[in-house]
Design a protein around this motif. Structure first.
Motif, PDB file in Angstrom:
ATOM      1  N   GLY A 152     -42.466  93.609  55.201  1.00 15.61           N
ATOM      2  CA  GLY A 152     -41.910  94.725  55.957  1.00 15.61           C
ATOM      3  C   GLY A 152     -41.199  94.256  57.208  1.00 15.61           C
ATOM      4  N   GLY A 153     -41.794  93.265  57.902  1.00  9.83           N
ATOM      5  CA  GLY A 153     -41.148  92.722  59.084  1.00  9.83           C
ATOM      6  C   GLY A 153     -39.804  92.091  58.755  1.00  9.83           C
ATOM      7  N   TRP A 154     -39.744  91.386  57.640  1.00  8.82           N
ATOM      8  CA  TRP A 154     -38.482  90.779  57.198  1.00  8.82           C
ATOM      9  C   TRP A 154     -37.443  91.854  56.899  1.00  8.82           C
ATOM     10  N   SER A 155     -37.867  92.918  56.218  1.00  2.97           N
ATOM     11  CA  SER A 155     -36.937  93.984  55.838  1.00  2.97           C
ATOM     12  C   SER A 155     -36.396  94.721  57.054  1.00  2.97           C
ATOM     13  N   PHE A 156     -37.256  95.058  57.996  1.00  3.59           N
ATOM     14  CA  PHE A 156     -36.833  95.846  59.153  1.00  3.59           C
ATOM     15  C   PHE A 156     -36.171  94.977  60.225  1.00  3.59           C
ATOM     16  N   MET A 157     -36.847  93.907  60.641  1.00  2.00           N
ATOM     17  CA  MET A 157     -36.303  93.106  61.726  1.00  2.00           C
ATOM     18  C   MET A 157     -35.175  92.195  61.265  1.00  2.00           C
ATOM     19  N   HIS A 158     -35.437  91.412  60.221  1.00  2.00           N
ATOM     20  CA  HIS A 158     -34.437  90.412  59.841  1.00  2.00           C
ATOM     21  C   HIS A 158     -33.149  91.047  59.337  1.00  2.00           C
ATOM     22  N   SER A 159     -33.246  92.105  58.550  1.00  2.00           N
ATOM     23  CA  SER A 159     -32.014  92.739  58.060  1.00  2.00           C
ATOM     24  C   SER A 159     -31.185  93.273  59.226  1.00  2.00           C
ATOM     25  N   SER A 160     -31.868  93.752  60.269  1.00  2.00           N
ATOM     26  CA  SER A 160     -31.159  94.261  61.449  1.00  2.00           C
ATOM     27  C   SER A 160     -30.492  93.127  62.220  1.00  2.00           C
ATOM     28  N   LEU A 161     -31.203  92.003  62.361  1.00  2.00           N
ATOM     29  CA  LEU A 161     -30.627  90.868  63.073  1.00  2.00           C
ATOM     30  C   LEU A 161     -29.456  90.260  62.313  1.00  2.00           C
ATOM     31  N   GLN A 162     -29.575  90.155  60.980  1.00  2.00           N
ATOM     32  CA  GLN A 162     -28.487  89.533  60.232  1.00  2.00           C
ATOM     33  C   GLN A 162     -27.277  90.459  60.142  1.00  2.00           C
ATOM     34  N   THR A 163     -27.497  91.776  60.150  1.00  2.00           N
ATOM     35  CA  THR A 163     -26.367  92.697  60.225  1.00  2.00           C
ATOM     36  C   THR A 163     -25.670  92.549  61.573  1.00  2.00           C
ATOM     37  N   TRP A 164     -26.451  92.381  62.616  1.00  2.00           N
ATOM     38  CA  TRP A 164     -25.908  92.129  63.954  1.00  2.00           C
ATOM     39  C   TRP A 164     -25.078  90.846  63.948  1.00  2.00           C
ATOM     40  N   ALA A 165     -25.573  89.813  63.250  1.00  2.00           N
ATOM     41  CA  ALA A 165     -24.865  88.532  63.200  1.00  2.00           C
ATOM     42  C   ALA A 165     -23.506  88.642  62.519  1.00  2.00           C
ATOM     43  N   THR A 166     -23.360  89.571  61.573  1.00  2.00           N
ATOM     44  CA  THR A 166     -22.066  89.736  60.898  1.00  2.00           C
ATOM     45  C   THR A 166     -21.051  90.444  61.789  1.00  2.00           C
ATOM     46  N   SER A 167     -21.491  90.977  62.929  1.00  2.00           N
ATOM     47  CA  SER A 167     -20.609  91.776  63.786  1.00  2.00           C
ATOM     48  C   SER A 167     -20.290  91.140  65.128  1.00  2.00           C
ATOM     49  N   VAL A 168     -21.042  90.120  65.568  1.00  2.00           N
ATOM     50  CA  VAL A 168     -20.839  89.595  66.916  1.00  2.00           C
ATOM     51  C   VAL A 168     -19.522  88.829  67.058  1.00  2.00           C
ATOM     52  N   ALA A 169     -19.052  88.201  65.976  1.00  2.00           N
ATOM     53  CA  ALA A 169     -17.779  87.454  66.027  1.00  2.00           C
ATOM     54  C   ALA A 169     -17.042  87.668  64.716  1.00  2.00           C
ATOM     55  N   PRO A 170     -16.495  88.873  64.492  1.00  2.00           N
ATOM     56  CA  PRO A 170     -15.891  89.195  63.198  1.00  2.00           C
ATOM     57  C   PRO A 170     -14.701  88.322  62.832  1.00  2.00           C
ATOM     58  N   GLN A 171     -13.999  87.771  63.822  1.00  2.00           N
ATOM     59  CA  GLN A 171     -12.843  86.929  63.534  1.00  2.00           C
ATOM     60  C   GLN A 171     -13.250  85.544  63.023  1.00  2.00           C
TER      61      GLN A 171
END
Length: 398
Positions: free
Chosen positions: A316-335
Motif C-alpha cells: 500500500g505504501g508503494w502504491s500511494f507514496m511511490h506512484s505519487s513521487l514517480q508521477t511528480w518525477a515525470t513533471s519536474v523537468a518535462p523537456q
C-alpha cells in the motif's frame, strides 16, 4: 557497440498517443520487477548452496541494486537520444544474456558479477517505460496510467517472491535466474512492433543533464526517492530472510512476502480511483502511514502473520507514496523527461543498495527487529518532508 545494438531494435515512428501502457511494455516491466525481487527469498538458499555467509550473499543483492541505480542516468540520456523502445529492447537482450550467465555461475564471484551486469541492464526497463507513459499520456490521466504499469510491476514482484522461493526450494535457485533470462528475451521479441513516441530533440548531453540537475525541485524529488528506496525497497528485501531465521522454509517465506505484490495490485486500483479526487500530498501521507505502521508491526514481532500484514501494508505504501513521487518525477523537468525519470530511479535504487549493505551485519546476527524499527522511524521524516514539499511545489494542481 551499444549504438549498433539499438539500431537493430528500431521501430517505426508513430505520433499516436495512448491512454495507458501497451501490453508489451507492461510485460517488460513485469519481467524487470520479477528479476529485481526474485533474489529476496533465495538469499539463504544461495548462501547454503555456495557455502558462504548470508551477509556475503546480501552484498550480491546490494550490488545488483547499486548497478540498477547507477546505470539510470545513462539509460535516461540514451532513451532521450535514441528512443524509448530501442533502449528497452536492447537492454532486455543484454539482461537475458547476463541472466543466463547467472544461472550457470560456478561460484559467488561469477554470480555477483553476472547479477551486477543483469541489474545494470534490467535497470533500463522500468524508468524508460515510465518515460514512455509520460510521453504519451496527458498529465491529467498520467497517474492512472502509471498505476496500470505499477500493477504489472506488482504482479512481477508477487510472483518473484512466491514463485522464486518455491522453485528454488523444489529445484534449484539457478532455475529461477534461467526463467527470468528466457522471459527477458521473449519480451524483447514481443516489443519489435511497439512504436516510438515523439520526444524533444537532444541539444547536447551537458545541457540536457544541466537542465535536470539545476532544477531544485527535481533534486528534492531525487532525494526523497533515495530515502524511500532505503526505507521501503532495501529493508523489505530482508523480510523473507527474517522469517527464515525463525525456521520458516524459503518457499513459505517467499509466499508470505509475496503479499507485497498483492498489496500493490489491490491498492493500485484504489489509487487509480482516488487520483484526481484527492490532492497528491494526501496520497503521499496515506502511503507513508502504511509504511510506518507496517514496519512497526514487524519490529514488534517477527512471525508469519505479521510479515504477511507488513508486506501488504508496504504494498500500500508503494502504491500511494511511490506512484505519487514517480508521477511528480515525470513533471519536474518535462523537456528532459527521460533523464529526470532516470535520475529518480537511480536515487531510488542507490538508496535501496545502501540500505541492504548497511543492514547486512544486522541480518547476519539476526537483529531484524532493530532493523525494522529503524525503517519505521525513518519513514516519519520521509513522509512529512514529501507531504509538505509537494503542497508547496509551484506545479501542483492538487
Amino acid at each position: 557497440m551499444f549504438e549498433a545494438l539499438m539500431t537493430t531494435c528500431q521501430d517505426p515512428p508513430s505520433a499516436q498517443p495512448v491512454t495507458g501502457p501497451p501490453r508489451a511494455l507492461s510485460a517488460a516491466t513485469f519481467v524487470s520487477s520479477f528479476d529485481r525481487f526474485v533474489i529476496s527469498p533465495m538469499l539463504v538458499l544461495i548462501a547454503s548452496g555456495l557455502g558462504v555467509p548470508l551477509s556475503t550473499v546480501v552484498v550480491t543483492a546490494s550490488g545488483y541494486f547499486l548497478a540498477y541505480g547507477l546505470s539510470q542516468p545513462l539509460w535516461g540520456v540514451l532513451s532521450d537520444r535514441f528512443g524509448r523502445v530501442r533502449v528497452i529492447r536492447a537492454t532486455l537482450l543484454a539482461a537475458a544474456l547476463a541472466g543466463a550467465v547467472s544461472a550457470a555461475a560456478p561460484g559467488l564471484v561469477s554470480l555477483a558479477a553476472s547479477r551486477i551486469v543483469a541489474g545494470a541492464f534490467f535497470g533500463a526497463v522500468v524508468p524508460t517505460s515510465l518515460t514512455y507513459v509520460g510521453d504519451t499520456v496527458t498529465a491529467g490521466r498520467r497517474q492512472r496510467a502509471l498505476s496500470d504499469l505499477m500493477a504489472a510491476m506488482a504482479t512481477g514482484t508477487a510472483l518473484a517472491t512466491a514463485f522464486g522461493g518455491v522453485l528454488a526450494h523444489l529445484l534449484d535457485w539457478r532455475a529461477v535466474f534461467a526463467t527470468s533470462a528466457a522471459c527477458a528475451a521473449l519480451c524483447a521479441f514481443a516489443m519489435r512492433a511497439l512504436p516510438e513516441p515523439p520526444r524533444a530533440p537532444v541539444a547536447g548531453v551537458g545541457r540536457h543533464l544541466g537542465t535536470v540537475l539545476r532544477d531544485r525541485w527535481a533534486l528534492l524529488v531525487f532525494g526523497l526517492a533515495f530515502v524511500e528506496g532505503a526505507v521501503l525497497l532495501g529493508t523489505m528485501t530482508l523480510l523473507a530472510a527474517a522469517l527464515q531465521a525463525n525456521g520458516v522454509s524459503a518457499a513459505v517465506a517467499g509466499l508470505a512476502t509475496a503479499a507485497f505484490g498483492v498489496g500493490v495490485l489491490g491498492f493500485s486500483l484504489l489509487v487509480k480511483r482516488l487520483a484526481g479526487r484527492m490532492p497528491v500530498w494526501s496520497l503521499i501521507a496515506v502511503g507513508g502511514a502504511q509504511i510506518c505502521l507496517g514496519y512497526g508491526i514487524v519490529a514488534g514481532r517477527i512471525g508469519l502473520a505479521t510479515v504477511v500484514v507488513t508486506a501488504l501494508l508496504l504494498g500500500g505504501g508503494w502504491s500511494f507514496m511511490h506512484s505519487s513521487l514517480q508521477t511528480w518525477a515525470t513533471s519536474v523537468a518535462p523537456q528532459a523527461r527521460g533523464t529526470a525519470v532516470a535520475f529518480f530511479a537511480a536515487a531510488l535504487f542507490i538508496g535501496s543498495s545502501v540500505a541492504v549493505t548497511a543492514a547486512g551485519p544486522l541480518a547476519q546476527h539476526d537483529r531484524f527487529a532493530l532493523l525494522f524499527g529503524i525503517a519505521c522511524a525513518l519513514s516519519v521524516p520521509l513522509t512529512l518532508t514529501a507531504v509538505l514539499c509537494r503542497r508547496r511545489w509551484p506545479g501542483a494542481t492538487s
